[in-house]
Design an enzyme around this catalytic site. Sequence first.
Site, PDB file in Angstrom:
ATOM      1  N   THR A 127       6.740 -16.199  25.586  1.00  0.00           N
ATOM      2  CA  THR A 127       5.488 -16.422  26.327  1.00  0.00           C
ATOM      3  C   THR A 127       4.324 -16.073  25.413  1.00  0.00           C
ATOM      4  OG1 THR A 127       6.526 -15.940  28.447  1.00  0.00           O
ATOM      5  CG2 THR A 127       4.135 -15.775  28.376  1.00  0.00           C
ATOM      6  N   PHE A 152       0.552 -14.943  25.100  1.00  0.00           N
ATOM      7  CA  PHE A 152      -0.511 -14.247  25.837  1.00  0.00           C
ATOM      8  C   PHE A 152      -1.801 -14.314  25.014  1.00  0.00           C
ATOM      9  CE2 PHE A 152       1.879 -11.853  29.106  1.00  0.00           C
ATOM     10  CZ  PHE A 152       3.187 -12.037  28.657  1.00  0.00           C
TER      11      PHE A 152
END
Length: 420
Positions: free
Chosen positions: A289, A291
């Site tokens: 992921t 960020f």
Amino acid sequence: MRTLLPSSPATVTTTPQTRRRRRFFIHSSAKRSDSFANGSRSSDWQSSCAILSSKVNSQQQSESLIPAVNGYNNPNDSNLNLVPFDNNNNNNNKSIQSKSKPLSITDLSPAPMHGSNLRVAYQGVPGAYSEAAAGKAYPNCQPIPCDQFEVAFQAVELWIADRAVLPVENSLGGSIHRNYDLLLRHRLHIVGEVQFPVHHCLLALPGVRKEFLTRVISHPQGLAQCEHTLTKLGLNVAREAVDDTAGAAEFIAANNVRDTAAIASARAAEIYGLEILEDGIQDDASNVTRFVMLAREPIIPRTDRPFKTSIVFAHEKGTCVLFKVLSAFAFRNISLTKIESRPNHNVPIRLVDEANVGTAKHFEYMFYIDFEASMAEARAQNALAEVQEFTSFLRVLGSYPMDMTSWSPSSSSSSSTFSL
Ligand SMILES: O=C(O)C(=O)C[C@]1(C(=O)O)C=C[C@@H](O)C=C1
């Protein structure tokens, strides 16, 4: 998305929606209806945030006495190597000569901050991947859990936090659209990015076996990232979306729910006393992921290391200018790493009068682009000057160092420091 309620009396606060949050969260006390174009805010948002903002105002007053360099005027940024500032002796020439020196370029490029004492807002409860990503971005920071993405934005705007670390995309689950919309609605700047390997586990109360399960709960991204593996495991049970992965684990533990498992991190299992039924259930071992780190002030773009720049734009003529915008980057050999389109909430639909055919409706978009160049580079500045000619709205969301750290798919605890 369902809001799960805990049974513990310690968790009870005011409304059913907020019960689950208890001591952990900064609450979002109201909805905002501001527009990205003028930054105006509705009066009900202002009044419902009154308690929060009155506390913040006094904090702001004291912080404004601190000299600011490079937009930083945060007492926590004490390791910024600021030019000495002498308030008491400004009539004393000798003292001025010995104590103050002119600003130099090095003063404008603060030493890398390793996050100590920084208050970093994230969405979720302790054990969430976002908390771990905040720790990767700013080691030794003070993580501040928030119940919604919007609250993390507000926490930085209201000086309750110094940074926010928020997910924008996952390699399997795709974009986290809410954060794209919020980036536009708020005035924060992207000052860094962090790519975090997400290693999911299936968690349940001690003694619970997979055969007993009737439900799996997690953040929608957690469910999406494990969809095929759950099926392969024979878990064709109900799947329910909740606010965050660790919150799902917390809910099971707090309510002694024995027919439900959570998709969350091994750390969440440790924090909430759950057992790991299956380890590494993400559909792809390299699940990651991305960020972004957000701050009130932008950083000064540099050219001594790889930078990325994020922009958002719109055009009254809709998608037909897209190829012109893309060519502005292509001609300068600037690689794009991401393109995303979102509804243009100000003008969602455009009516087009097409002679003899009637009135056609077109959807209007905001386009988000990430490209591999620093705003300190002439080619990036020239590309944006050209883009501006084709667009009716253009905003640079941030120019920031690329996350170049290597990570291993099997480890969910890669840590390194690269933030500014
Ligand atoms: O629920 C969490 O643990 C989060 O930190 C949120 C979140 C997300 O929004 O994508 C972050 C990383 C993972 O992709 C799964 C969920």
